[in-house]
Design an enzyme around this catalytic site. Sequence first.
Site, PDB file in Angstrom:
ATOM      1  N   TYR A 124       0.817  -1.213   0.000  1.00  0.00           N
ATOM      2  CA  TYR A 124       0.000   0.000   0.000  1.00  0.00           C
ATOM      3  C   TYR A 124       0.853   1.266   0.000  1.00  0.00           C
ATOM      4  O   TYR A 124       0.333   2.372   0.104  1.00  0.00           O
ATOM      5  CB  TYR A 124      -0.942   0.023   1.204  1.00  0.00           C
ATOM      6  CG  TYR A 124      -2.103  -0.952   1.085  1.00  0.00           C
ATOM      7  CD1 TYR A 124      -1.961  -2.151   0.402  1.00  0.00           C
ATOM      8  CD2 TYR A 124      -3.335  -0.664   1.658  1.00  0.00           C
ATOM      9  CE1 TYR A 124      -3.006  -3.047   0.299  1.00  0.00           C
ATOM     10  CE2 TYR A 124      -4.396  -1.558   1.555  1.00  0.00           C
ATOM     11  CZ  TYR A 124      -4.216  -2.734   0.871  1.00  0.00           C
ATOM     12  OH  TYR A 124      -5.259  -3.626   0.763  1.00  0.00           O
ATOM     13  N   LYS A 187       3.611 -14.338   5.471  1.00  0.00           N
ATOM     14  CA  LYS A 187       3.761 -15.488   4.562  1.00  0.00           C
ATOM     15  C   LYS A 187       5.257 -15.645   4.292  1.00  0.00           C
ATOM     16  O   LYS A 187       5.730 -15.512   3.160  1.00  0.00           O
ATOM     17  CB  LYS A 187       2.958 -15.187   3.275  1.00  0.00           C
ATOM     18  CG  LYS A 187       2.930 -16.299   2.271  1.00  0.00           C
ATOM     19  CD  LYS A 187       1.954 -17.403   2.587  1.00  0.00           C
ATOM     20  CE  LYS A 187       2.010 -18.494   1.546  1.00  0.00           C
ATOM     21  NZ  LYS A 187       1.265 -19.702   1.916  1.00  0.00           N
TER      22      LYS A 187
END
Length: 359
Positions: A124, A187
């Site tokens: 972002y 992740k």
Amino acid sequence: MARKVTLIPGDGTGPELIAAARKVIDASGADIEWEIMNAGLDVMEEYGTPLPEPVLESIRRNRVALKGPITTPIGTGIRSVNVALRHSLDLYACLRPCKSYPGVKSRYQNIDLVVVRENSEDLYAGVEFDVGSEEAELIRSLSKGKIHRPSAISIKPISAEASKRIVRFAFEYALQNNRRKVTAIAKANIMKYTDGLFFRAAREVAEEYKDKIEYEEMLIDAMCMQLVQRPEAYDVLVTENLYGDIISDLCAGLVGGLGVAPGANIGEQAAVFEATHGSAPKYKGLNKVNPTAVILSGVLMLRYIGETAAADRIEKAVASVIAEGKYVTYDLKPDRNDPTAVGTSEMGDAIIRRMQEIG
Ligand code: NAD
């Protein structure tokens, strides 16, 4: 002396939601003086920007704001006011408690989760290169054949500093709110550098709290499944910006949707409290949408400034009105077309009456 708080009605359904929330907060006994500042679509013409500087100055001065949703016009090149506010004031932590209230339609009961989302970096950050651009081609040439087709490319910056800051925020929140566990989510098996750095930073901070708060790590995909299968096993969740965005909506879904999901964006210098939902423009001016998420954002704000008794009073009354199911908006009725559903302001007034009854 009354505590000054910036009040931003916003646009779309924002002004009617904020009006209801303000009335509830004023009736709660909290000693607040509102400084009303306008931002959003409705001030564009006058100021040439949806986020005039006096709004930022007011928040910097008062350090706390309650904000209604603000529309981001699509395709005009205008930056989201919500994103601009977070960046200008370095509101690095997005806090989203997701709690079940009996009476709200949901597949789950007794959910009590808190999502802490990093607000300042990750995908972002806005560093994106279009397909065919010089920069995208340069990055492709550096990828050693891993990007083998012409591609649009987004950059994911993750720093140790921002990661530690957000994880520390989560642990401090856990300590102050008697929570038992913090789960860090990423992740790192795939993104070994970026998400690996996030987990390393998280572990380092967790070490400082190891005698008081439990710590664990989860991969984002497994976390999504776990939250659907056994949400009761989790408590405070802390994660990067994109995963946090997705997990927040998942958790809002577990407790019955956007109408009841409050939120806050918090930094060292200021905090802005706002619902998770947007401006729902199609309902503008109809006195129809649910004020609960904005009112509960006000409850978070009251706790933040130490008005605990007022916050408890409002939360109890909100829970009671929802459980009774009589004076609630259409989205909280079993049938959304139920003609007995009340409007935004009537639900706010019912909460005020209930506060007075409960005492
Ligand atoms: P939205 O949250 O405004 O509305 C989606 C749907 O959710 C609505 O049509 C309605 O059915 C339901 N809904 C939302 N709030 C509700 C409420 N209080 N009570 C009952 N039902 C409710 O999402 P959107 O349509 O994607 O976004 C509209 C605008 O809001 C966009 O311009 C978007 O950028 C902006 N937005 C602003 C914020 C913010 O101010 N922080 C957050 C999200 C979206």
